[in-house]
Motif scaffolding. Structure first.
Motif, PDB file in Angstrom:
ATOM      1  N   UNK A  53      55.911  11.566  -0.944  1.00 31.99           N
ATOM      2  CA  UNK A  53      55.641  10.204  -0.489  1.00 31.99           C
ATOM      3  C   UNK A  53      54.550   9.558  -1.334  1.00 31.99           C
ATOM      4  N   UNK A  54      53.483  10.287  -1.579  1.00 29.03           N
ATOM      5  CA  UNK A  54      52.359   9.730  -2.346  1.00 29.03           C
ATOM      6  C   UNK A  54      52.771   9.448  -3.785  1.00 29.03           C
ATOM      7  N   UNK A  55      53.413  10.422  -4.429  1.00 28.02           N
ATOM      8  CA  UNK A  55      53.828  10.208  -5.817  1.00 28.02           C
ATOM      9  C   UNK A  55      54.897   9.128  -5.925  1.00 28.02           C
ATOM     10  N   UNK A  56      55.828   9.103  -4.976  1.00 22.24           N
ATOM     11  CA  UNK A  56      56.845   8.060  -4.981  1.00 22.24           C
ATOM     12  C   UNK A  56      56.250   6.675  -4.801  1.00 22.24           C
ATOM     13  N   UNK A  57      55.304   6.550  -3.874  1.00 12.84           N
ATOM     14  CA  UNK A  57      54.627   5.267  -3.682  1.00 12.84           C
ATOM     15  C   UNK A  57      53.836   4.844  -4.905  1.00 12.84           C
ATOM     16  N   UNK A  58      53.194   5.807  -5.555  1.00 11.12           N
ATOM     17  CA  UNK A  58      52.441   5.508  -6.771  1.00 11.12           C
ATOM     18  C   UNK A  58      53.366   5.042  -7.889  1.00 11.12           C
ATOM     19  N   UNK A  59      54.479   5.734  -8.069  1.00 12.65           N
ATOM     20  CA  UNK A  59      55.449   5.339  -9.102  1.00 12.65           C
ATOM     21  C   UNK A  59      56.052   3.982  -8.767  1.00 12.65           C
ATOM     22  N   UNK A  60      56.323   3.746  -7.485  1.00 13.71           N
ATOM     23  CA  UNK A  60      56.851   2.445  -7.081  1.00 13.71           C
ATOM     24  C   UNK A  60      55.882   1.307  -7.360  1.00 13.71           C
ATOM     25  N   UNK A  61      54.599   1.527  -7.109  1.00 14.07           N
ATOM     26  CA  UNK A  61      53.619   0.477  -7.390  1.00 14.07           C
ATOM     27  C   UNK A  61      53.440   0.261  -8.885  1.00 14.07           C
ATOM     28  N   UNK A  62      53.573   1.326  -9.677  1.00 13.58           N
ATOM     29  CA  UNK A  62      53.508   1.150 -11.135  1.00 13.58           C
ATOM     30  C   UNK A  62      54.730   0.410 -11.664  1.00 13.58           C
ATOM     31  N   UNK A  63      55.885   0.643 -11.045  1.00 12.48           N
ATOM     32  CA  UNK A  63      57.125   0.036 -11.511  1.00 12.48           C
ATOM     33  C   UNK A  63      57.337  -1.371 -10.970  1.00 12.48           C
ATOM     34  N   UNK A  64      56.439  -1.874 -10.143  1.00 13.25           N
ATOM     35  CA  UNK A  64      56.610  -3.188  -9.528  1.00 13.25           C
ATOM     36  C   UNK A  64      56.634  -4.309 -10.562  1.00 13.25           C
ATOM     37  N   UNK A  65      55.906  -4.162 -11.650  1.00  9.39           N
ATOM     38  CA  UNK A  65      55.829  -5.222 -12.654  1.00  9.39           C
ATOM     39  C   UNK A  65      56.782  -5.016 -13.817  1.00  9.39           C
ATOM     40  N   UNK A  66      57.567  -3.934 -13.801  1.00 10.22           N
ATOM     41  CA  UNK A  66      58.548  -3.675 -14.850  1.00 10.22           C
ATOM     42  C   UNK A  66      59.864  -4.296 -14.409  1.00 10.22           C
ATOM     43  N   UNK A  67      60.435  -5.146 -15.248  1.00 14.92           N
ATOM     44  CA  UNK A  67      61.599  -5.935 -14.826  1.00 14.92           C
ATOM     45  C   UNK A  67      62.800  -5.077 -14.441  1.00 14.92           C
ATOM     46  N   UNK A  68      63.076  -4.004 -15.136  1.00 13.11           N
ATOM     47  CA  UNK A  68      64.241  -3.187 -14.821  1.00 13.11           C
ATOM     48  C   UNK A  68      64.015  -2.193 -13.700  1.00 13.11           C
ATOM     49  N   UNK A  69      62.750  -1.946 -13.343  1.00 13.26           N
ATOM     50  CA  UNK A  69      62.435  -0.942 -12.335  1.00 13.26           C
ATOM     51  C   UNK A  69      61.757  -1.514 -11.095  1.00 13.26           C
ATOM     52  N   UNK A  70      61.709  -2.817 -10.961  1.00  6.26           N
ATOM     53  CA  UNK A  70      61.006  -3.416  -9.827  1.00  6.26           C
ATOM     54  C   UNK A  70      61.671  -3.098  -8.494  1.00  6.26           C
ATOM     55  N   UNK A  71      62.946  -2.712  -8.506  1.00 10.04           N
ATOM     56  CA  UNK A  71      63.646  -2.367  -7.270  1.00 10.04           C
ATOM     57  C   UNK A  71      63.073  -1.101  -6.628  1.00 10.04           C
ATOM     58  N   UNK A  72      62.376  -0.280  -7.393  1.00 13.50           N
ATOM     59  CA  UNK A  72      61.764   0.923  -6.832  1.00 13.50           C
ATOM     60  C   UNK A  72      60.658   0.603  -5.829  1.00 13.50           C
ATOM     61  N   UNK A  73      60.049  -0.564  -5.945  1.00 17.54           N
ATOM     62  CA  UNK A  73      58.962  -0.959  -5.053  1.00 17.54           C
ATOM     63  C   UNK A  73      59.460  -1.753  -3.846  1.00 17.54           C
ATOM     64  N   UNK A  74      60.763  -1.919  -3.709  1.00 19.61           N
ATOM     65  CA  UNK A  74      61.319  -2.638  -2.572  1.00 19.61           C
ATOM     66  C   UNK A  74      61.211  -1.762  -1.332  1.00 19.61           C
ATOM     67  N   UNK A  75      60.729  -2.324  -0.248  1.00 23.17           N
ATOM     68  CA  UNK A  75      60.603  -1.535   0.969  1.00 23.17           C
ATOM     69  C   UNK A  75      60.111  -2.354   2.128  1.00 23.17           C
ATOM     70  N   UNK A  76      59.733  -1.647   3.169  1.00 25.20           N
ATOM     71  CA  UNK A  76      59.289  -2.268   4.406  1.00 25.20           C
ATOM     72  C   UNK A  76      57.982  -1.643   4.850  1.00 25.20           C
ATOM     73  N   UNK A  77      57.059  -2.474   5.299  1.00 26.26           N
ATOM     74  CA  UNK A  77      55.790  -1.992   5.843  1.00 26.26           C
ATOM     75  C   UNK A  77      55.783  -2.241   7.346  1.00 26.26           C
ATOM     76  N   UNK A  78      55.318  -1.262   8.089  1.00 24.18           N
ATOM     77  CA  UNK A  78      55.203  -1.428   9.527  1.00 24.18           C
ATOM     78  C   UNK A  78      53.952  -0.715  10.019  1.00 24.18           C
ATOM     79  N   UNK A  79      53.483  -1.144  11.175  1.00 29.54           N
ATOM     80  CA  UNK A  79      52.281  -0.566  11.762  1.00 29.54           C
ATOM     81  C   UNK A  79      51.451  -1.630  12.429  1.00 29.54           C
ATOM     82  N   UNK A  80      50.182  -1.352  12.595  1.00 30.97           N
ATOM     83  CA  UNK A  80      49.259  -2.303  13.210  1.00 30.97           C
ATOM     84  C   UNK A  80      48.716  -3.243  12.141  1.00 30.97           C
TER      85      UNK A  80
END
Length: 84
Positions: free
Chosen positions: A18-45
């Motif tokens: 989870x931690x490594x995946x989230x880290x890779x997703x945040x790094x890939x957020x600004x890369x045009x071909x890999x921005x889909x890796x950071x797509x998700x949902x946040x929930x909680x308080x």
């Protein structure tokens, strides 16, 4: 060593996934071909719960963000656990 599997090992591997995946997703957020890796949902308080006991103030809050990259990290962690 194959018979030494236990739940703690699986839990640690899934948390690492989870931690490594989230880290890779945040790094890939600004890369045009890999921005889909950071797509998700946040929930909680959204606002933390504050409990004031006079002398001690406790603040409780939890937010979880599940992304495509963290799901891939979980799947890879489970596969690694099965392979060990």
């Amino acid at each position: 060593m194959r018979g030494a599997k236990n739940g703690w090992t699986l839990l640690l591997l899934v948390l690492a996934g989870v931690v490594l995946g989230g880290f890779i997703g945040s790094l890939a957020a600004n890369v045009s071909g890999l921005s889909w890796l950071n797509y998700g949902q946040a929930f909680g308080l959204e606002n933390p719960l504050v409990l004031s006991l006079g002398l001690v103030v406790l603040t409780f809050g939890l937010t979880i963000k599940i992304t495509i990259a963290s799901i891939i990290g979980i799947v890879l962690a489970i596969l690694i656990y099965r392979w060990i």
